[in-house]
Motif scaffolding. Structure first.
Motif, short mmCIF file in Angstrom:
data_model
loop_
_atom_site.label_atom_id
_atom_site.label_comp_id
_atom_site.label_asym_id
_atom_site.label_seq_id
_atom_site.Cartn_x
_atom_site.Cartn_y
_atom_site.Cartn_z
N THR A 58 0.85 -1.18 -0.08
CA THR A 58 0.03 0.13 -0.07
C THR A 58 1.12 1.18 -0.17
O THR A 58 2.22 1.16 0.19
N ASP A 59 0.30 2.40 -0.27
CA ASP A 59 1.04 3.74 -0.09
C ASP A 59 0.70 4.31 1.33
O ASP A 59 -0.25 3.91 2.02
N TRP A 60 1.06 5.56 1.54
CA TRP A 60 1.06 6.35 2.60
C TRP A 60 -0.65 6.94 2.96
O TRP A 60 -1.13 6.82 3.74
N ARG A 61 -1.10 7.05 1.62
CA ARG A 61 -2.66 7.57 1.74
C ARG A 61 -3.63 6.38 1.98
O ARG A 61 -4.52 6.54 2.80
N GLN A 62 -3.16 5.36 1.79
CA GLN A 62 -4.28 3.85 1.90
C GLN A 62 -3.48 2.99 3.20
O GLN A 62 -4.27 2.06 3.44
N LEU A 63 -2.53 3.50 3.77
CA LEU A 63 -2.00 2.43 4.77
C LEU A 63 -3.14 2.45 5.98
O LEU A 63 -3.58 1.36 6.27
N PRO A 64 -3.75 3.48 6.58
CA PRO A 64 -4.97 3.19 7.59
C PRO A 64 -5.95 2.27 7.13
O PRO A 64 -6.41 1.49 7.80
#
Ligand SMILES: C[S@@+](CC[C@H](N)C(=O)[O-])C[C@H]1O[C@@H](n2cnc3c(N)ncnc32)[C@H](O)[C@@H]1O
Length: 240
Positions: free
Chosen positions: A96-102
């Motif tokens: 995943t990337d930083w935007r979709q981590l949560p």
């Protein structure tokens, strides 16, 4: 059932598999990222992920447009099927990337997995610089397991940060992952085990699994990317 790349939508593919089949799930699903609003999410995948940097054109792929609610719902649908087809204690790794981590750590747990950590893929300093801001030079591997994860799996100590620059000659997909990165990451699977990647793209997980002596099983919706993956796997066989 082993060493086969299937065509089509991963959800019916996963539903067709027997329970407790695979020893690890290692995959790089569509992130549905590239912006906070629906207009930016609906851009083409080359517009979102290619950063205008290279002359080489890669095929577009679908499934990357969902808003946060529907992306979470979709992630939990196929992840719940993955839980069923994995053996008890098997590891799961999701890019995943930083935007979709949560959202990704939520989806993993809602589907019923135990979340155990986040490994980091450091893409190096070639990533687009941003004046006065941190460079977004990492992507993440959210990982966990199906229930308890025994230590006695014949797997050694693994690193938590992997620095691997994307090289053009090793890039076969608009969001392709480096082969050497995948060769390192898949070592979380017990030696010789069966690795499942339901979003195979250009086949980086499958190629790495073949090179490292694992069995593999994949699915890919895009016929163009499936053909690229088949070609990469065939070249490996030609050199073995
Ligand atoms: C992020 S890419 C994977 C790239 C891969 N890791 C590589 O190195 O080439 C995600 C892939 O999932 C595929 N995909 C999207 N929706 C899908 C679905 N419902 N079922 C199967 N594959 C799907 C896309 O075509 C795309 O190639």
């Amino acid at each position: 059932m082993k060493n086969k790349l299937h065509s089509g939508d991963s959800l019916p593919f996963l539903e067709s598999l027997p329970a407790a089949l695979v020893d690890a799930l290692i995959t790089d699903p569509p992130y549905a990222s590239g912006g906070l609003h629906i207009g930016s999410k609906n851009r083409s995948t080359s517009d979102k992920y290619q950063n205008g940097g290279t002359a080489r054109k890669y095929p577009e792929f679908t499934g990357d447009h969902r808003d946060q609610r529907t992306h979470l719902r979709w992630m939990t649908l196929w992840l719940a099927e993955c839980l069923r087809v994995m053996k008890d204690g098997a590891p799961i790794c999701l890019f995943t990337d930083w935007r979709q981590l949560p959202l990704t750590t939520d989806a993993l747990q809602i589907a019923g997995f135990t979340w155990r950590g986040i490994a980091v893929w450091d893409k190096g300093e070639g990533v687009r610089p941003q004046m006065g801001r941190y460079r977004n030079q990492a992507e993440y591997i959210v990982w966990g397991s199906k229930g308890q994860m025994p230590n006695e799996r014949d797997v050694g100590v693994l690193r938590g940060v992997y620095k691997e620059v994307v090289k053009q000659k090793d890039k076969f997909h608009v969001t392709g992952k480096p082969t050497d990165l995948m060769r390192d990451l898949i070592k979380i699977c017990k030696p010789g085990g069966l690795i499942l990647d339901p979003f195979a793209g250009s086949g980086s997980t499958l190629v790495a699994a073949q090179m490292e002596g694992y069995h593999w099983l994949g699915c890919e919706l895009s016929e163009e990317y499936k053909a690229i993956a088949i070609e990469r796997l065939a070249q490996l066989k030609g050199h073995s």
